[in-house]
Enzyme design. Structure first.
Site, mmCIF file in Angstrom:
data_model
loop_
_atom_site.group_PDB
_atom_site.id
_atom_site.type_symbol
_atom_site.label_atom_id
_atom_site.label_comp_id
_atom_site.label_asym_id
_atom_site.label_seq_id
_atom_site.Cartn_x
_atom_site.Cartn_y
_atom_site.Cartn_z
ATOM 1 N N ARG A 64 0.907 -1.332 -0.015
ATOM 2 C CA ARG A 64 0.059 -0.192 0.179
ATOM 3 C C ARG A 64 0.709 1.232 -0.079
ATOM 4 O O ARG A 64 0.304 2.287 -0.350
ATOM 5 C CB ARG A 64 -0.968 0.022 1.086
ATOM 6 C CG ARG A 64 -2.080 -1.050 0.796
ATOM 7 C CD ARG A 64 -2.994 -1.028 1.996
ATOM 8 N NE ARG A 64 -2.524 -1.776 3.184
ATOM 9 C CZ ARG A 64 -2.244 -2.784 3.568
ATOM 10 N NH1 ARG A 64 -2.727 -3.778 2.764
ATOM 11 N NH2 ARG A 64 -1.770 -3.294 4.644
ATOM 12 N N GLU A 101 6.106 -10.587 14.446
ATOM 13 C CA GLU A 101 5.604 -11.158 15.935
ATOM 14 C C GLU A 101 6.188 -12.858 15.989
ATOM 15 O O GLU A 101 6.579 -13.269 16.715
ATOM 16 C CB GLU A 101 4.223 -11.126 15.587
ATOM 17 C CG GLU A 101 3.634 -11.585 17.061
ATOM 18 C CD GLU A 101 2.005 -11.194 16.903
ATOM 19 O OE1 GLU A 101 1.383 -10.713 15.759
ATOM 20 O OE2 GLU A 101 1.368 -11.495 17.772
HETATM 21 P P1 AMP Z 1 4.633 -2.646 11.055
HETATM 22 O O1 AMP Z 1 5.818 -3.166 10.542
HETATM 23 O O2 AMP Z 1 4.097 -3.232 12.259
HETATM 24 O O3 AMP Z 1 4.407 -1.111 11.310
HETATM 25 O O4 AMP Z 1 3.336 -3.113 10.044
HETATM 26 C C1 AMP Z 1 3.348 -2.014 9.070
HETATM 27 C C2 AMP Z 1 2.566 -2.761 7.809
HETATM 28 O O5 AMP Z 1 1.526 -3.756 8.113
HETATM 29 C C3 AMP Z 1 2.051 -1.522 6.907
HETATM 30 O O6 AMP Z 1 2.556 -1.666 5.760
HETATM 31 C C4 AMP Z 1 0.389 -1.601 6.925
HETATM 32 O O7 AMP Z 1 0.250 -1.648 5.675
HETATM 33 C C5 AMP Z 1 0.408 -3.090 7.462
HETATM 34 N N1 AMP Z 1 -0.680 -2.893 8.828
HETATM 35 C C6 AMP Z 1 -0.001 -3.336 10.050
HETATM 36 N N2 AMP Z 1 -1.206 -3.421 11.029
HETATM 37 C C7 AMP Z 1 -2.124 -2.911 10.289
HETATM 38 C C8 AMP Z 1 -3.778 -2.871 10.434
HETATM 39 N N3 AMP Z 1 -4.088 -2.786 11.861
HETATM 40 N N4 AMP Z 1 -4.421 -2.262 9.470
HETATM 41 C C9 AMP Z 1 -4.039 -2.052 8.374
HETATM 42 N N5 AMP Z 1 -2.654 -2.364 7.989
HETATM 43 C C10 AMP Z 1 -1.761 -2.751 8.937
#
Ligand code: AMP
Length: 177
Positions: A64, A101
């Site tokens: 995205r 995770e």
């Molecule tokens: P992180 O590495 O945990 O910051 O995850 C970020 C990526 O995961 C981003 O590219 C988001 O598109 C996706 N993502 C994580 N959690 C969500 C959520 N609750 N809703 C939508 N996309 C998420």
């Protein structure tokens, strides 16, 4: 940007409980993207602190981040650079492993995508734990380009992902939950 505009953006993001797995409240941006005027406002909001800055390249994170990063790049006349999951880019790459995770993941960028001295903005739709963005910042750092800042449309503040992005001079997220 006026508060009323931000509330229209908030209203266009759909909460989907238990996707992609139980306990996750997924922020679905597709209703926002379906509305051209709101999407243009979202891009303006993401760019707000960077209006006076020279940005040569916008780096977007798979998948995205490609949507928002490309629109930001076109808006400001910058080039776009994709960071992709391992094995997807056709040319020579640099990669970084990072922990999820459960287990690990890898992201890659073409080794010639950024040049030393270029000014770079990182973009993605959402900042959660910050693991993916921190890996992207490592790739930008290895390229020798200069990071101007990072912009995410949405921040899940309770996950404190911003703490992992200390090397980013600005971390901007117009919609915060
Ligand atoms: P992180 O590495 O945990 O910051 O995850 C970020 C990526 O995961 C981003 O590219 C988001 O598109 C996706 N993502 C994580 N959690 C969500 C959520 N609750 N809703 C939508 N996309 C998420």
């Amino acid at each position: 940007m006026a508060a009323t505009d931000l509330s229209a953006l908030h209203a266009a993001i759909r909460d989907v409980p238990d996707f992609p797995k139980p306990g996750i409240l997924f922020k679905d941006i597709t209703p926002l993207l379906a509305d051209a005027a709101l999407t243009a406002q979202a891009i303006s909001a993401m760019l707000e602190p960077f209006a006076q800055r020279r940005i040569d390249k916008v780096v977007g994170i798979d998948a995205r981040g490609f949507i928002f990063g490309s629109m930001i790049a076109q808006r400001i006349g910058a080039g776009f650079v994709p960071i992709r999951k391992k094995g997807k880019l056709p040319w020579r790459t640099r990669g970084v492993d990072y922990s999820l995770e459960y287990g690990t993941a890898s992201v890659e960028m073409h080794e010639d995508a950024l040049r030393p001295g270029e000014q770079v903005l990182l973009a993605d739709d959402l900042l959660a734990t910050g693991g993916t963005a921190a890996a992207a910042l490592q790739l930008i750092d290895q390229s020798g380009a200069t990071l101007v800042g990072s912009s995410f449309l949405i921040e899940l503040t309770f996950l404190e992902g911003r703490q992992r992005l200390a090397q980013s001079p600005i971390v901007h997220c117009p919609l915060r939950y």
